[in-house]
Every structure is written in structure tokens, then in C-alpha cells.
Scaffold this motif. Structure first.
Motif, mmCIF file in Angstrom:
data_model
loop_
_atom_site.group_PDB
_atom_site.id
_atom_site.type_symbol
_atom_site.label_atom_id
_atom_site.label_comp_id
_atom_site.label_asym_id
_atom_site.label_seq_id
_atom_site.Cartn_x
_atom_site.Cartn_y
_atom_site.Cartn_z
ATOM 1 N N ALA A 140 0.441 -1.456 -0.120
ATOM 2 C CA ALA A 140 -0.351 -0.210 -0.077
ATOM 3 C C ALA A 140 1.035 1.464 -0.255
ATOM 4 O O ALA A 140 2.272 1.443 0.616
ATOM 5 C CB ALA A 140 -0.569 -0.003 1.101
ATOM 6 N N LEU A 141 0.007 2.287 -0.874
ATOM 7 C CA LEU A 141 0.769 3.446 -0.968
ATOM 8 C C LEU A 141 0.360 4.447 0.137
ATOM 9 O O LEU A 141 -0.322 4.945 0.189
ATOM 10 C CB LEU A 141 1.218 4.445 -2.056
ATOM 11 N N ALA A 142 0.902 4.977 1.158
ATOM 12 C CA ALA A 142 -0.382 6.136 2.453
ATOM 13 C C ALA A 142 0.297 7.156 1.827
ATOM 14 O O ALA A 142 0.676 7.713 1.660
ATOM 15 C CB ALA A 142 0.736 5.634 3.509
ATOM 16 N N PRO A 143 -1.304 7.671 2.029
ATOM 17 C CA PRO A 143 -2.153 9.310 1.422
ATOM 18 C C PRO A 143 -0.679 10.295 2.230
ATOM 19 O O PRO A 143 -0.920 9.673 3.685
ATOM 20 C CB PRO A 143 -3.469 9.153 1.969
ATOM 21 N N ASN A 144 -0.832 11.140 2.067
ATOM 22 C CA ASN A 144 -0.252 12.252 2.941
ATOM 23 C C ASN A 144 -1.090 13.195 2.925
ATOM 24 O O ASN A 144 -0.811 13.853 4.403
ATOM 25 C CB ASN A 144 0.616 12.721 1.534
ATOM 26 N N ASP A 145 -2.215 13.283 2.317
ATOM 27 C CA ASP A 145 -3.357 14.127 3.289
ATOM 28 C C ASP A 145 -4.773 14.078 4.411
ATOM 29 O O ASP A 145 -5.562 14.420 4.316
ATOM 30 C CB ASP A 145 -4.283 15.445 2.189
ATOM 31 N N TYR A 146 -4.719 13.108 4.252
ATOM 32 C CA TYR A 146 -6.216 11.774 4.411
ATOM 33 C C TYR A 146 -5.395 10.424 5.049
ATOM 34 O O TYR A 146 -4.155 10.284 4.618
ATOM 35 C CB TYR A 146 -7.141 12.193 3.713
ATOM 36 N N THR A 147 -6.536 9.759 6.055
ATOM 37 C CA THR A 147 -5.994 8.526 7.037
ATOM 38 C C THR A 147 -7.236 7.279 6.265
ATOM 39 O O THR A 147 -7.894 7.609 5.993
ATOM 40 C CB THR A 147 -6.029 9.226 8.361
ATOM 41 N N ILE A 148 -6.161 6.622 6.426
ATOM 42 C CA ILE A 148 -7.135 4.726 5.602
ATOM 43 C C ILE A 148 -5.963 3.830 6.074
ATOM 44 O O ILE A 148 -5.694 3.556 6.350
ATOM 45 C CB ILE A 148 -7.299 4.740 4.195
ATOM 46 N N ASP A 149 -7.213 3.025 6.603
ATOM 47 C CA ASP A 149 -6.843 1.361 6.401
ATOM 48 C C ASP A 149 -6.235 0.865 6.089
ATOM 49 O O ASP A 149 -6.947 0.703 4.628
ATOM 50 C CB ASP A 149 -7.932 0.985 6.632
ATOM 51 N N GLN A 150 -5.057 0.591 6.131
ATOM 52 C CA GLN A 150 -4.356 -0.203 5.573
ATOM 53 C C GLN A 150 -3.497 -1.537 5.838
ATOM 54 O O GLN A 150 -2.880 -2.522 5.326
ATOM 55 C CB GLN A 150 -2.889 0.547 4.359
ATOM 56 N N THR A 151 -4.371 -1.679 7.011
ATOM 57 C CA THR A 151 -3.417 -3.353 7.856
ATOM 58 C C THR A 151 -3.314 -4.206 7.265
ATOM 59 O O THR A 151 -2.549 -4.891 7.247
ATOM 60 C CB THR A 151 -4.535 -2.716 8.649
ATOM 61 N N GLN A 152 -4.059 -4.520 6.364
ATOM 62 C CA GLN A 152 -4.500 -5.454 5.484
ATOM 63 C C GLN A 152 -2.823 -5.765 4.604
ATOM 64 O O GLN A 152 -3.514 -7.061 3.576
ATOM 65 C CB GLN A 152 -5.564 -6.060 4.398
ATOM 66 N N ALA A 153 -2.584 -4.603 3.738
ATOM 67 C CA ALA A 153 -1.703 -5.169 2.709
ATOM 68 C C ALA A 153 -0.347 -5.423 3.591
ATOM 69 O O ALA A 153 0.057 -5.652 4.823
ATOM 70 C CB ALA A 153 -0.919 -3.060 2.829
ATOM 71 N N ASP A 154 0.630 -6.068 2.566
ATOM 72 C CA ASP A 154 2.354 -6.928 3.013
ATOM 73 C C ASP A 154 2.696 -5.911 3.582
ATOM 74 O O ASP A 154 4.150 -6.263 4.710
ATOM 75 C CB ASP A 154 2.383 -7.739 2.091
ATOM 76 N N ARG A 155 2.990 -5.048 2.442
ATOM 77 C CA ARG A 155 3.893 -3.523 3.549
ATOM 78 C C ARG A 155 2.578 -2.449 2.649
ATOM 79 O O ARG A 155 2.473 -2.401 1.922
ATOM 80 C CB ARG A 155 4.836 -3.075 2.390
ATOM 81 N N VAL A 156 3.792 -1.177 3.719
ATOM 82 C CA VAL A 156 2.886 -0.142 3.921
ATOM 83 C C VAL A 156 3.913 1.062 3.232
ATOM 84 O O VAL A 156 5.296 1.181 4.499
ATOM 85 C CB VAL A 156 1.875 0.380 4.718
ATOM 86 N N ALA A 157 4.049 1.541 1.856
ATOM 87 C CA ALA A 157 4.991 2.567 1.277
ATOM 88 C C ALA A 157 4.428 4.368 2.195
ATOM 89 O O ALA A 157 3.698 4.037 1.780
ATOM 90 C CB ALA A 157 5.969 2.855 0.248
#
Length: 212
Positions: free
Chosen positions: A182-199
């Protein structure tokens, strides 16, 4: 480890989610609708039919009025996709292409939106496979959009990586048997906990691929 990379579009290749939501909610309010949610997390990565049901829950006729207003605004004031391209994405895609990776695009958005984005950003020549979930019988989180990309790329899911941002997209990629970063957003939050990695950036994704 990977020889194919399949990208989501909105929130990954382009930072379009906040702009789409702003216009969608404005159109909903103009026709007198009361959205079920104004939280971006309830819209990100979902098919347009689902997001419009959230923005205009009252009835189909009112929903169509809002869609018509939204479409008219897009025609009169188009989104400048080149302006909202994600920093570093062009460099990453050019690197992957030069390195021989198979490249695909798996978007929940409309075919017209996907092709316009690719043309305006200059990314079209690098993708071997492009699939819009709205052309399929089921959109994300159903895996069809990824399975079709894998078929076009003649790719092994176990050696294919999805770059996503939303829970629905991550679910779709995993259901297709792929790894999902997952690519983490800069200006809001979102659930990315199921991703294998978060960049946190495209550069970090490139670094990880070079180390794989």
C-alpha cells in the motif's frame, strides 16, 4: 521475487481521491441530497455506483441528477491529471519498464477516466495491460480486475505485486493470489492494515523492489 507490478490508479498513480469527493459531495448537495458519509475512507477505492449510493442515498432519480451535475462539471472544468500525478511515479514506472517488469493497471474507475489519465500523464506506453473494473461483471473488492491483468500479462500471481491504497483494492489483490503493498496517503488516513507492506513514497517502493 516479482516480475510483474500492477498499479491501482486513484490514490496511487494520481492523488485524485480528495478532488473526486469534493466534486461528488458538491453535486449531491446541489440536488438536495444528504450523503450517508462525508468521510473519504467510505469512498476511496470503491466502484462509482457504490460511492454514488453513499453520496445520494435517497433514490435513483435524485442520484442521476447529481451524477449529471458531476459529469457536467468535469466536462467544463476537467481534472488536470498531470498536475496531480503522484511524486516519483513516473520515475518508478520508467525504471520498472526498463528493468523488464510486466506492468499493469487495475482500476475501479471508468474506462474513459483511466485512458484519459494515461494519455495526459504520458504513462500509457509503459503499460502492457490496462483493465477497468467498471467494464467487468464485478468490481473491487472482487479480484476480477486483477485476474484479467494477470491473464493479459501471462503472469504468475505468486510473482506479481499490486500497488494499492484502499482496503477494497488490497482485498482484491490478495483474492487474486498476489502480494499487495500500500502507498500511504499524505493528506488523509485510510485503513491499510491488511497490506503486506505500507510505503510512504514511490521511491521507497523502488528501493524495496531493488532489494527483493
Amino acid at each position: 521475487m516479482f516480475n510483474n507490478v500492477i498499479f491501482d490508479m486513484d490514490g496511487v498513480l494520481i492523488n485524485s481521491e480528495p478532488e473526486y469527493l469534493r466534486r461528488q459531495l458538491a453535486a449531491a448537495r446541489e440536488v438536495g441530497a444528504t450523503p450517508l458519509s462525508t468521510n473519504l475512507q467510505d469512498y476511496v477505492g470503491r466502484a462509482s455506483a457504490v460511492t454514488w449510493q453513499t453520496a445520494v442515498p435517497e433514490n435513483e432519480a435524485l442520484r442521476q441528477q447529481a451524477i449529471d451535475r458531476f459529469t457536467a462539471e468535469l466536462l467544463s472544468d476537467p481534472i488536470d491529471y498531470a498536475r496531480i500525478i503522484t511524486p516519483g511515479v513516473a520515475d518508478l514506472i520508467k525504471y520498472l519498464h526498463a528493468a523488464g517488469y510486466g506492468l499493469g493497471l487495475a482500476s475501479a474507475a471508468s474506462w474513459d477516466g483511466v485512458t484519459t489519465m494515461l494519455q495526459e500523464t504520458g504513462l500509457q506506453p509503459y503499460f502492457t495491460s490496462v483493465v477497468s473494473g467498471e467494464t467487468l461483471s464485478a468490481n473491487k473488492p472482487d479480484p476480477q480486475v486483477y485476474l484479467q491483468n494477470l491473464a493479459k500479462l501471462q503472469a504468475d500471481p505468486a510473482r506479481s505485486l499490486a500497488i494499492e491504497d484502499s482496503p477494497t483494492g488490497i482485498t482484491a489483490a490478495h483474492a487474486a493470489g498476489m502480494t499487495a503493498w500500500a502507498l500511504a496517503p499524505n493528506d488523509y488516513t485510510i485503513d491499510q492494515t491488511q497490506a503486506d507492506r505500507v510505503a510512504t513514497s514511490m521511491l521507497q517502493i523502488q528501493d524495496w523492489l531493488q532489494q527483493a
